[in-house]
Write a protein that holds these residues in place. Structure first.
Motif, PDB file in Angstrom:
ATOM      1  N   TYR A  53      -5.998  -8.339   0.976  1.00  0.00           N
ATOM      2  CA  TYR A  53      -5.711  -7.629   2.211  1.00  0.00           C
ATOM      3  C   TYR A  53      -4.536  -6.680   1.977  1.00  0.00           C
ATOM      4  O   TYR A  53      -3.604  -6.985   1.232  1.00  0.00           O
ATOM      5  N   GLN A  54      -4.613  -5.529   2.615  1.00  0.00           N
ATOM      6  CA  GLN A  54      -3.542  -4.542   2.584  1.00  0.00           C
ATOM      7  C   GLN A  54      -3.293  -4.018   3.991  1.00  0.00           C
ATOM      8  O   GLN A  54      -4.181  -4.061   4.852  1.00  0.00           O
ATOM      9  N   GLU A  98      -3.545  -4.894   9.086  1.00  0.00           N
ATOM     10  CA  GLU A  98      -3.988  -5.528   7.850  1.00  0.00           C
ATOM     11  C   GLU A  98      -5.501  -5.465   7.767  1.00  0.00           C
ATOM     12  O   GLU A  98      -6.195  -5.734   8.751  1.00  0.00           O
ATOM     13  N   SER A  99      -6.015  -5.111   6.578  1.00  0.00           N
ATOM     14  CA  SER A  99      -7.452  -4.939   6.428  1.00  0.00           C
ATOM     15  C   SER A  99      -7.904  -5.455   5.063  1.00  0.00           C
ATOM     16  O   SER A  99      -7.163  -5.395   4.079  1.00  0.00           O
ATOM     17  N   VAL A 129      -3.150  -0.950   6.300  1.00  0.00           N
ATOM     18  CA  VAL A 129      -3.768   0.372   6.301  1.00  0.00           C
ATOM     19  C   VAL A 129      -3.496   1.026   7.648  1.00  0.00           C
ATOM     20  O   VAL A 129      -3.145   0.362   8.623  1.00  0.00           O
ATOM     21  N   THR A 165      -9.476  -5.205   1.667  1.00  0.00           N
ATOM     22  CA  THR A 165      -9.674  -4.052   0.772  1.00  0.00           C
ATOM     23  C   THR A 165     -10.235  -4.435  -0.592  1.00  0.00           C
ATOM     24  O   THR A 165     -10.448  -3.567  -1.434  1.00  0.00           O
ATOM     25  N   GLY A 166     -10.469  -5.728  -0.860  1.00  0.00           N
ATOM     26  CA  GLY A 166     -10.999  -6.122  -2.155  1.00  0.00           C
ATOM     27  C   GLY A 166     -11.151  -7.620  -2.270  1.00  0.00           C
ATOM     28  O   GLY A 166     -10.854  -8.382  -1.339  1.00  0.00           O
ATOM     29  N   ASN A 175       0.844  -1.198   0.000  1.00  0.00           N
ATOM     30  CA  ASN A 175       0.000   0.000   0.000  1.00  0.00           C
ATOM     31  C   ASN A 175       0.879   1.247   0.000  1.00  0.00           C
ATOM     32  O   ASN A 175       1.346   1.680   1.059  1.00  0.00           O
TER      33      ASN A 175
END
Length: 918
Positions: free
Chosen positions: A757-758, A730-731, A760, A733-734, A690
């Motif tokens: 996951y990215q 880590e979250s 953030v 995101t898509g 990210n």
């Protein structure tokens, strides 16, 4: 004077460089140096206390006597006895440093004023690459000033090496020792020397250290939770797995899954994903060298060139006998026991003893070869001219790391039974007639693959700094004692190349070995022959024994003629970061009543620009299925204004009140910023870099009392609070649709949607507060009969509202944060003999949040170390040292101790050494 030198460590030998402390006067520094010349552990503690007392902020220091005269294996272990400092251990070896129990990435590290590169994937420094013998002193600064390069949310570790004008006379010191490990039963050598002299206005110094280490670790590990959604979401031709799992669960436990796709139900029923028995053999060759050329024509001018070089070659053989209960073609067969009470508050049911339909048994022979070369060069100026104090720095710090990792896998699918034990887990034969003895059935294991990964990391940093300071004595503002301002520019770059090659046959493109060649077709050896020291887990009765392929044989056999690994474009990334910093600060001296006060206040402006390069996977443009890597880049940046203030008030001659406030930041790991995508097939996840990540920020303050006793004694207490925001987590995101996943045997497991996951910056702010206690004094203060005895102890306690990111909302602290840590050293010394007994304790902390749901804790750990020294002659001293003399094991567990995930032995280590001065 010469004879007293031998109570010092090989480099301390160096009688002690004068660390740079803002308000230390020249005569005070000279006095400290003379103390170290008379040298002893007690005197080195006195010197460290003097440094602490004269530093404007909260800090603690150790000098060379304390760094290298204790039993240790690297620089990280040498630092663990400082107040508030603990280490992270990896198979018995200290690797990373935590300050005040906060995660290692919250700590900023510099050597001779230059931030350090180590070749890791993040900003945290891998201390295991540094030989402690080449280090002269370390200060852990816990409250920053505006002049600091980075404050560090936890603190800054400031490392210094020796310089020739630190000494009053020529120095030439040599030491050697041999260390024995109780598990590997191997003896390892270590050698170091230091030479220093001055020639009129010039001085030169060189130091060198070289060491080898062979360490064996036995570990019942890899035992982790897996949610039942592993099978309940199966459909199509695999629907039977879901149906059978749900039916067996209801029959044997009474737990009913009403919706197999409702993860709120299925993720709260867990089983043992894997049980592994592992034997590690770690061979290290480490060397480090420093050189310093100093030009000092007067007390007002000094120009110094410092160099630090080193290499760290680490080869680790891992031999793994593992049973993957969560095989993609398996299901529950019978639940023998379960636990629905321990984690009832979280609604989690743990299946603790289960027979499975088709466990994936594996023998893994892994070879991990890491070669790290680091270098650092700096040119520094110290010049007093026309009432101005001018300092300058030009420097470079770099590390190159090349990793060659391989994994030879043999697989056998068969029913088996896995269950928890007191020390981890075990896999045994089940009641199913097709079940096998996983440890003694080499004809059942088929060759799957020999995978080789090659990774290259280049980590470089350039820096330039210029500072101006002027003492003042103004009639209209007599309290203003000093002004200081400066500018610093840094250019940091990290580049990663990576590639892999998987062998399935005797030539490129040939897959004839796969599923035809058995384990017994290779040369297999007993695990007790593959690693030195005898039987696996010889500390425990009934531990399993097995045979598998050695890594030397694997390398010779499976790397066919013409084999090579090419770097893949899709695995490349590079991050460039430029930082311009401007600061200004002032010192005020005034009295409140009869109490002298020193106040340092300042502000730093930081302008950061980031450029990230990498590759993203994009849909093929020709209409064919699949993805193609395409280059992509993105730039970004941020600007911050960071104030700081440090105050000390002398309440009496021996009692000091200290207070500090600052705003500071820690930048995100460059690997997290980079454009890259990695896949975790078993977790059905992609993880992306990210480039838009921002730093983690902290507002922090501290207040404390310090009572200085005679002979270097100190009693201190402080309370600190930190409000932290922008924590990197880590979250999700898509989502990537319709990803084909394959089984280990090459068949298609299914087509799934993979989450993306990215890392953030989490919203909101969190509080961390703590208390730190220090007690250091000679026991002769209590009674004359205790002459020569002393104690050096410290305790840190943390309270925090930080929570880890558990998708099941299971309360957990962030990774790496321990609530309590303490260190205690009892020492005795006289003219000929010295002894030290040291105990270090670190409370439990979260190592990882498994699958972003289940926190895995490293259990509390305490280690007892011993050091004995005897002065044979004026020129020769012998020492005997022991590490982990009580042979403590390392434990880990998932959520609660009744669910162990690791039980690991790394053994005791004893060394016998000799030192001489010429």
């Amino acid at each position: 004077m010469k004879s007293s030198l031998f109570v010092l460590s090989p480099l301390a030998l160096a009688l002690g460089s004068v660390l740079s402390v803002p308000v230390m006067a020249q005569d005070e520094a000279a006095a400290i140096e003379e103390i170290v010349v008379t040298g002893s552990y007690a005197k080195s503690l006195e010197r460290a206390v003097d440094i602490k007392r004269n530093n404007i902020g909260f800090s603690d220091s150790i000098v060379a006597t304390d760094i290298a005269d204790f039993p240790e294996q690297n620089l990280a272990e040498a630092l663990q006895r400082m107040p508030g400092v603990t280490i992270e251990r990896n198979k018995g070896l200290g690797s990373k440093v935590n300050v005040r129990s906060l995660p290692s990435e919250f700590t900023h590290v510099s050597i001779n004023g230059l931030a350090t590169a180590s070749g890791s994937g993040g900003r945290d420094v891998e201390f295991d690459i540094f030989a402690s013998e080449i280090i002269q002193g370390v200060t852990v600064q816990k409250s920053p000033t505006a002049a600091d390069e980075e404050g560090g949310i936890a603190g800054s570790v400031l490392i210094s090496t020796a310089r020739p004008f630190d000494y009053n006379e020529r120095q030439l010191v040599v030491s050697a020792d041999a260390a024995y490990n109780s598990i590997s039963e191997k003896t390892d050598p270590k050698f170091s020397f230091l030479a220093s002299d001055t020639f009129g206005d010039w001085g030169a110094l060189v130091s060198f250290s070289k060491a080898s280490r062979t360490n064996r670790t036995d570990s019942n590990s890899g035992i982790n939770f897996r949610p039942l959604s592993r099978w309940t979401e199966k459909k199509g031709s695999s629907q039977w797995q879901s149906d059978q799992t749900i039916e067996v669960l209801a029959r044997d436990t009474g737990v009913v899954i009403s919706d197999p796709f409702d993860t709120e139900q299925t993720n709260r029923v867990v089983f043992l994903d894997k049980v592994g028995d592992r034997a590690y053999l770690n061979d290290q060759d480490k060397w480090g060298a420093t050189a310093s050329l100093q030009f000092k024509p007067s007390e007002t001018l000094s120009l110094t060139f410092d160099a630090m070089l080193g290499g760290y070659d680490n080869t680790e053989d891992e031999y793994d006998a593992a049973a993957y209960s969560a095989s993609s073609i398996s299901a529950l067969e019978q639940v023998h026991s379960y636990d629905n009470t321990t984690l009832a508050d979280y609604g989690v049911v743990v299946l603790t003893d289960v027979s499975y339909a088709a466990t994936q048994h594996e023998f893994l022979s892994k070879e991990n070869v890491h070669e790290t070369d680091y270098s650092q060069y700096s040119l520094s100026l110290d010049w007093d001219v026309a009432n101005w104090q001018i300092t300058g720095l030009l420097g470079y710090s770099g590390a190159e790391k090349l990793s060659d990792t391989s994994n030879l896998k043999h697989v056998a699918f068969a029913p088996s039974r896995s269950r928890y034990t007191d020390t981890g887990g075990e896999t045994i034969v089940s009641a199913n007639p097709q079940s096998i003895d996983m440890y003694n059935s080499p004809d059942k294991y088929l060759f799957d693959s020999y995978e080789v990964n090659l990774e290259e990391i280049q980590d470089d940093k350039y820096a330039a700094q210029l500072d101006f300071a002027r003492p003042l004595s103004l009639d209209f503002l007599p309290s203003l004692a000093k002004v200081q301002f400066g500018v610093r520019y840094t250019d940091k770059s990290k580049q990663r190349n990576r590639g892999s090659n998987t062998v399935r046959g005797p030539a490129e493109g040939d897959s004839s070995w796969r599923n035809t060649r058995t384990l017994q077709d290779s040369d297999i050896q007993l695990i007790s022959d593959l690693v030195p020291g005898g039987r696996y887990m010889k500390q425990l009765d009934g531990s399993p024994q097995w045979s598998q392929v050695g890594n030397d044989y694997a390398r010779d056999t499976f790397r066919y003629s013409g084999f090579n690994v090419d770097f893949a474009d899709s695995e490349f990334y590079q991050v460039d970061e430029e930082v311009l910093s401007l600061y200004a600060m002032t010192d005020f001296l005034f009295d409140i009543g009869h109490m002298p006060v020193t106040l340092n206040a300042g502000v730093r402006y930081v302008d950061t620009s980031v450029l990230s390069f990498g590759y993203h996977q994009v849909q093929n443009s020709d209409g064919s299925t699949g993805y193609t890597p395409e280059p992509v880049s993105k730039d970004g940046g941020y600007q911050e204004v960071l104030p700081s203030a440090n105050l000390m008030m002398e309440l009496s001659d021996d009692l000091m009140l200290r207070a500090a406030y600052s705003e500071t930041l820690m930048r995100p790991a460059l690997g997290d910023i980079a454009y890259k995508r990695t896949v975790s097939v078993n977790e059905f996840k992609y993880r992306d870099g990210n480039p838009d990540l921002k730093p983690t920020y902290a507002d922090q303050w501290e207040i404390g009392l310090e009572y200085y006793l005679e002979n270097g004694g100190l009693l201190a207490v402080s309370y600190f609070e930190k409000t932290i925001e922008g924590v990197v987590r880590e979250s999700l995101t898509g989502v990537v649709k319709d990803v084909t996943k394959y089984n280990a045997n090459g068949t298609v497991d299914g087509i799934y949607d993979f989450d993306v996951y990215q890392k953030v910056n989490a919203e909101g702010a969190y509080d961390v507060s703590g208390v730190e206690l220090i007690a250091q004094f000679p026991l002769s203060m209590l009674h004359p009969m205790l002459e020569g005895f002393g104690i050096n102890a410290n305790y840190t306690m943390l309270d925090n509202s930080l929570t880890g990111a558990s998708d099941l909302s299971i309360p957990t602290p962030p990774e790496g944060l321990a609530d309590k840590t303490w260190n205690a050293t009892l020492y005795y010394e006289n003219a000929a003999f010295d002894a030290r007994l040291s105990y270090n304790y670190k409370d439990k902390y979260v190592e990882v949040i498994e699958r972003d749901m289940y926190p895995v804790y490293r259990d509390a750990y305490g280690q007892l170390d011993l050091s004995l020294g005897y002065q044979l002659t004026d020129d020769i001293k012998v020492s005997l040292e022991g590490i982990n003399i009580t042979d403590e094991e390392t434990r880990a567990y998932t959520i609660a101790p009744v669910f162990p995930s690791m039980y690991e032995f790394s053994g005791r280590r004893f060394s016998l050494g000799v030192r001489a001065s010429f």
